[in-house]
Scaffold this active site. Structure first.
Site, short mmCIF file in Angstrom:
data_model
loop_
_atom_site.label_atom_id
_atom_site.label_comp_id
_atom_site.label_asym_id
_atom_site.label_seq_id
_atom_site.Cartn_x
_atom_site.Cartn_y
_atom_site.Cartn_z
N THR A 24 7.71 9.36 -6.16
CA THR A 24 6.27 9.64 -6.08
C THR A 24 5.67 9.09 -4.78
OG1 THR A 24 6.20 9.43 -8.48
CG2 THR A 24 4.09 9.36 -7.34
N LYS A 115 6.14 -4.73 -6.69
CA LYS A 115 5.54 -5.96 -7.24
C LYS A 115 6.55 -6.79 -8.02
CE LYS A 115 3.66 -2.89 -10.60
NZ LYS A 115 3.58 -1.71 -9.84
N GLY A 197 -1.33 11.09 -18.00
CA GLY A 197 -0.50 10.54 -16.93
C GLY A 197 -0.97 9.18 -16.44
N ASP A 211 2.79 -6.28 -15.96
CA ASP A 211 2.47 -5.64 -14.68
C ASP A 211 1.34 -6.41 -13.99
OD1 ASP A 211 2.46 -2.89 -12.99
OD2 ASP A 211 0.39 -3.52 -13.37
N LYS A 215 1.28 -8.77 -10.36
CA LYS A 215 0.30 -8.61 -9.27
C LYS A 215 -0.48 -9.90 -9.05
CE LYS A 215 -0.21 -3.72 -10.30
NZ LYS A 215 -0.95 -2.78 -11.16
#
Ligand SMILES: NC(=O)c1ccc[n+]([C@@H]2O[C@H](COP(=O)([O-])OP(=O)(O)OC[C@H]3O[C@@H](n4cnc5c(N)ncnc54)[C@H](OP(=O)(O)O)[C@@H]3O)[C@@H](O)[C@H]2O)c1
Length: 438
Positions: A24, A115, A197, A211, A215
Site C-alpha cells: 500500500t 512503528k 476499510g 498500535d 507510536k
C-alpha cells in the site's frame, strides 16, 4: 559507499532509492515520485528515481514500478552500489531489522514507516546510524502524514516538552466516534469500521491498544530525549468500553477517547495508553472519525496541537517522501542528524501515576449501600466529586467520579468493592483526562 555526504557530491545524477516492500505505502510512494517529480526537483535541486524493489512475489504488477525493478533477493537492494537511500515499507520485525542494520552499517541513509520496529529497536538503530555517520528517519511511523516527529525533533528541540497527549490510532477513534454519534454497540461499530476499510480483518493491535502504545513509545522517546521501549508503555484498549459508558460520560459532560498520555513529572517519564473521559470542550474531544491528533505542551510554547490523517497509503507516502527530502536537505551541512540523546531519565512506577477515575457499579438497591461504597473510597484515600444513581429493578446502577488519586489507591478501592456482597459483577473503571491538561 553512498552515505549522506556522498549524495551531495554527485548532484548531477538522480538520487536512486532502494525500496524494501511495495504494498500500500510502497506503491503510493512510487506513484508520488512519478507524479511529483518536477516539483521535487524544483524544490530540492535533485531528481529522485526508484531503483531495485524488494517484494515477496515478484510476479505481481505494482503501480509506479516496472516489473524488471522487482526482486525477491534483498541483496539486490542492500548491496547495490548505486542505491543512495533505502526506504523500508515492508513492515514487521524480522528480517526487516537485519536488513536495516546492514544498510546503516554500510553508511546508507534509511527512511522507515515501521512503528513495530522503531518502538523496539529504535535506540539501537539510531546509535548504529550515528556511528556509521548516516541518518535514520521515521516520520511515517507515528501518525503517518502528521509531521509530529519533525516538529518535535526540529521545531521544538529546545521547547522542553512537559506532556504529549494524543489520539494516535484512527481505527479506535472511528469506533468510539460512531458508538457515541449513532449509539452503536462496540461490536457493531467495529464491523462497520472493517466494512469501510478503517479496521483490519484482525483488529487486535488497534483495539487492544498495542498500535497506539508503539507510536507513543516513539513519540515519547523524541519528546523527552529518552529511550522509551514498547515494553515500557502500559496500555489498555477499547474492547471493554460499553455504549452505556459513552452515554453516561456524555451526561457528565465528557466524551470517551483512546488516549496516549506521556508526561514528564518529578524528573521521570510516564507513558500510557488507555480509554479516557475527555471534557467535551477540550480540543481533543473535537477529533472525530479516523483522524489523529497530538497535543504538545511546554512551558516555552504552551500548547501546540497537530491534527490530521494517521493512516492511508498516499498520506503515509507523503511523510516518507518528506524524510527522503530532509536527508537530501541535510546532506551538505548536516545541520540535523539523529535526534535521540539518552538523558537517562527513569520510568516512573505505573502504580504511582495519577488521574481522576470514573467507576460504574451494579449494586443491591438497599439503604446504606452508597454509604458503604463511600467508606471504601475514603479508606483508599480517594475523594468523590460526583455520583449518579439509577434504579434498575432490585439493583441500582451507581456511577462515581473521583478527584485525582493514584492507580495504587484506585486498585485498593476496586479490590475492596469486589469483596462487598452488595456489589454485583465487576466494577467498570475509566480514567478522566487529567484536569491540568488543556
Ligand atoms: N498502510 C498504512 O496506512 C500505514 C500507515 C503508517 C505506517 N505504515 C507502515 O508502513 C509499512 C508498510 O505498510 P503497508 O500497508 O504498505 O504494508 P503492505 O501493503 O502489507 O506491504 C508490505 C510490502 O512488503 C513486502 N514484504 C513484506 N515482508 C517481506 C519480506 N519478508 N521480504 C520481502 N518483501 C516483503 C510485501 O511484498 P508482497 O507484496 O510481495 O507481499 C509488500 O510489498 C508498515 O511498517 C506499516 O506499519 C502503514
Amino acid at each position: 559507499m553512498p552515505n549522506v555526504s556522498a549524495i551531495s557530491s554527485s548532484s548531477d545524477r538522480p538520487v536512486r532509492i532502494g525500496l524494501l516492500g511495495c504494498g500500500t505505502v510502497g506503491q503510493a510512494f512510487a506513484r508520488t515520485i512519478a507524479e511529483q517529480g518536477a516539483t521535487i526537483a524544483r524544490a530540492s535541486g535533485r531528481r529522485l528515481e526508484i531503483g531495485p524493489v524488494l517484494v515477496r512475489d515478484a510476479n505481481r504488477r505494482r503501480a509506479g514500478v516496472r516489473p524488471a525493478q522487482l526482486t525477491t533477493d534483498p541483496q539486490d537492494v542492500l548491496s547495490d552500489p548505486d542505491v543512495d537511500v533505502i526506504v523500508e515499507v515492508m513492515g514487521g520485525l524480522e528480517p526487516t531489522a537485519t536488513y536495516l542494520r546492514q544498510a546503516l552499517q554500510a553508511g546508507r541513509p534509511v527512511v522507515t514507516a515501521n512503528k513495530q520496529l522503531l518502538s523496539r529497536h529504535g535506540a539501537e538503530l539510531l546509535t548504529l546510524a550515528e556511528t556509521s555517520g548516516t541518518e535514520l528517519r521515521f516520520e511515517a511511523s507515528a501518525c503517518a502524514a502528521i509531521p509530529v516527529i519533525k516538529v518535535l525533533r526540529e521545531s521544538m528541540l529546545a521547547a522542553e516538552i512537559s506532556a504529549l497527549t494524543g489520539i494516535v490510532n484512527g481505527t479506535t477513534n472511528y469506533i468510539l466516534t460512531e458508538m457515541a454519534r449513532r449509539g452503536l454497540s462496540y461490536a457493531e461499530a467495529l464491523t462497520q469500521a472493517q466494512d469501510l476499510g478503517y479496521a483490519e480483518a484482525d483488529p487486535t493491535e488497534d483495539v487492544g491498544g498495542a498500535d497506539a502504545a508503539a507510536k507513543m513509545a516513539i513519540l515519547a522517546s523524541i519528546a523527552f530525549h529518552t529511550n522509551v521501549h514498547f515494553d515500557d508503555v502500559a496500555y489498555e484498549g477499547i474492547d471493554g468500553v460499553h455504549a452505556e459508558d459513552l452515554e453516561l460520560a456524555r451526561d457528565l459532560g465528557f466524551v470517551v477517547k483512546l488516549l496516549g498520555v506521556a508526561r514528564l513529572a518529578d524528573g521521570g517519564i510516564s507513558v500510557r495508553v488507555h480509554p479516557a473521559l475527555v471534557p467535551e470542550h477540550h480540543r481533543l474531544a473535537a477529533i472525530m472519525g479516523s483522524d489523529n491528533a497530538v497535543l504538545l505542551e511546554s512551558g516555552t510554547v504552551r500548547q501546540i496541537m497537530l491534527v490530521g490523517p494517521g493512516a492511508g497509503g498516499t498520506e503515509t507516502a507523503s511523510a516518507v517522501l518528506a524524510d527522503v527530502l530532509s536527508i537530501l536537505g541535510t546532506a551538505k551541512g548536516s545541520f540535523l542528524q539523529n535526534a535521540l540523546v539518552d538523558a537517562g531519565r527513569p520510568l516512573l512506577d505505573p502504580d504511582q501515576t495519577e488521574s481522576a477515575f470514573y467507576v460504574r457499579l451494579k449494586v443491591a438497591d438497599r439503604p446504606g449501600v452508597l454509604a458503604q461504597i463511600a467508606t471504601v473510597f475514603a479508606e483508599a484515600g480517594l475523594s468523590i466529586s460526583s455520583v449518579i444513581q439509577r434504579g434498575e429493578g432490585d439493583a441500582a446502577r451507581l456511577v462515581l467520579v473521583t478527584h485525582v488519586g493514584s492507580e495504587a489507591r484506585m486498585n485498593s478501592a476496586v479490590r475492596a468493592m469486589r469483596e462487598m456482597p452488595d456489589v454485583r459483577g465487576e466494577p467498570v473503571l475509566l480514567r478522566l483526562l487529567a484536569e491540568d491538561v488543556g
